[in-house]
Design a protein around this motif. Structure first.
Motif, PDB file in Angstrom:
ATOM      1  N   HIS A 111       0.829  -1.202   0.000  1.00  7.95           N
ATOM      2  CA  HIS A 111       0.000   0.000   0.000  1.00  7.95           C
ATOM      3  C   HIS A 111       0.868   1.258   0.000  1.00  7.95           C
ATOM      4  CE1 HIS A 111      -3.249  -2.743   0.825  1.00  7.95           C
ATOM      5  NE2 HIS A 111      -2.678  -3.129   1.958  1.00  7.95           N
ATOM      6  N   GLN A 143      -1.662  -4.602  -9.756  1.00 10.34           N
ATOM      7  CA  GLN A 143      -3.079  -4.906  -9.633  1.00 10.34           C
ATOM      8  C   GLN A 143      -3.306  -6.351  -9.199  1.00 10.34           C
ATOM      9  OE1 GLN A 143      -5.599  -6.042 -13.022  1.00 10.34           O
ATOM     10  NE2 GLN A 143      -6.578  -4.038 -12.797  1.00 10.34           N
ATOM     11  N   THR A 169      -2.647  -1.106  -3.327  1.00  6.00           N
ATOM     12  CA  THR A 169      -3.468   0.101  -3.388  1.00  6.00           C
ATOM     13  C   THR A 169      -2.590   1.344  -3.343  1.00  6.00           C
ATOM     14  OG1 THR A 169      -3.809   0.316  -0.987  1.00  6.00           O
ATOM     15  CG2 THR A 169      -5.389  -1.051  -2.206  1.00  6.00           C
ATOM     16  N   THR A 214      -3.226   5.428  -2.582  1.00  8.39           N
ATOM     17  CA  THR A 214      -4.142   6.486  -2.147  1.00  8.39           C
ATOM     18  C   THR A 214      -3.391   7.806  -2.182  1.00  8.39           C
ATOM     19  OG1 THR A 214      -5.311   4.929  -0.704  1.00  8.39           O
ATOM     20  CG2 THR A 214      -5.666   7.283  -0.311  1.00  8.39           C
ATOM     21  N   THR A 234      -7.283  -0.372  -7.336  1.00  5.33           N
ATOM     22  CA  THR A 234      -5.839  -0.215  -7.125  1.00  5.33           C
ATOM     23  C   THR A 234      -5.467   1.250  -6.977  1.00  5.33           C
ATOM     24  OG1 THR A 234      -5.400  -2.229  -8.395  1.00  5.33           O
ATOM     25  CG2 THR A 234      -3.562  -0.713  -8.082  1.00  5.33           C
ATOM     26  N   ARG A 287      -6.555   4.521  -6.080  1.00  5.99           N
ATOM     27  CA  ARG A 287      -7.600   5.264  -5.354  1.00  5.99           C
ATOM     28  C   ARG A 287      -7.257   6.745  -5.393  1.00  5.99           C
ATOM     29  NH1 ARG A 287      -8.348   0.901  -0.324  1.00  5.99           N
ATOM     30  NH2 ARG A 287      -8.783  -0.883  -1.701  1.00  5.99           N
TER      31      ARG A 287
END
Length: 247
Positions: free
Chosen positions: A162, A182, A187, A189, A236, A238
């Motif tokens: 992440h 993916q 992820t 963000t 994935t 965000r």
């Protein structure tokens, strides 16, 4: 952000990697370098694969503050975090292999109020799996290939990994801000990302978040998905275009 002036003149080039042990292992949990410039006697070319010496290996729970990593060859493989770590007010003059690497499964590497300049490829490398997280806040990153990349071909590769970015300014992005896998559940963000000159939606420049299909154990090559186009609001990536601003 102001580039700090070294407090030890031209800096110190050490012969070997320095291990920053935590308090439980006889060291300390916070190392304040008072803006000393430090590198390592690295003989491997910065742009020729792996094998560069690490400048600092950081044990679990350690915070590193007010440090300058010498530029070019002495920058080596930068800082490798072997557990949870915080890199606060760290300045990489000229990134060699990587600025910092998240290498402990499940750990969090937090880069705050830092500056990293000049990298042909990655700034922050993320090798750790198991829900590990890299956080970059309140920082300035310029003249680089990728700000962050989840490992595309590690031994026993996997995830998820992440990335969280907030209040970061970037300039001269050569490839992408973030590259995530993916197929391993990564992820990205991103909030309050400031791009020098702004994001050009018509040409998709610079790329903000790219999705990849990673591989393991050198079984092929990591592949860009969606033709390499920036992805918005996916599981994935965000990321919202409204959070990518100009400066």
């Amino acid at each position: 952000m102001a580039i700090p002036t070294p407090t030890n003149g031209n800096g110190e080039i050490r012969n070997q990697t320095t291990v920053l042990k935590n308090a439980a292992h006889g060291g300390q949990d916070v190392y304040d370098f008072n803006n000393q410039k430090i590198g390592v006697n690295n003989t491997e070319d910065c742009d020729d694969g792996e094998g560069q010496k690490t400048v600092f290996e950081v044990e679990d729970g350690v915070t590193v503050k007010n440090l300058i990593i010498a530029g070019g060859l002495p920058g080596g493989n930068g800082i490798v975090c072997k557990g949870d770590c915080t890199l606060d007010h760290v300045y990489w003059e000229d990134v060699c292999e990587d600025a910092a690497t998240n290498s402990a499964d499940g750990a969090t590497m937090h880069i705050n109020s830092s500056i990293a300049l000049h990298s042909a490829d990655k700034i922050f490398q993320h090798n750790a799996k198991g829900g590990s997280t890299t956080i970059v806040t309140n920082s300035y990153i310029a003249d680089f290939g990728k700000l962050w990349r989840s490992c595309g071909d590690c031994t026993a590769n996997g995830g998820p990994r992440h990335l969280i970015i907030d209040n970061v300014r970037v300039d001269r992005v050569k490839t992408t801000v973030a590259g995530a896998n993916q197929n391993y559940g990564d992820t990205v963000t991103i909030t309050n990302l400031y791009v020098k000159g702004g994001y050009d939606a018509g040409d998709d420049k610079p790329k903000i978040c790219q999705e990849y299909r990673a591989v393991t154990d050198h079984m092929g090559e990591s592949e860009k998905l969606h033709g390499g186009a920036s992805q918005w609001g996916t599981a994935t990536c965000r990321v919202s275009k409204s959070d990518v601003k100009s400066w």
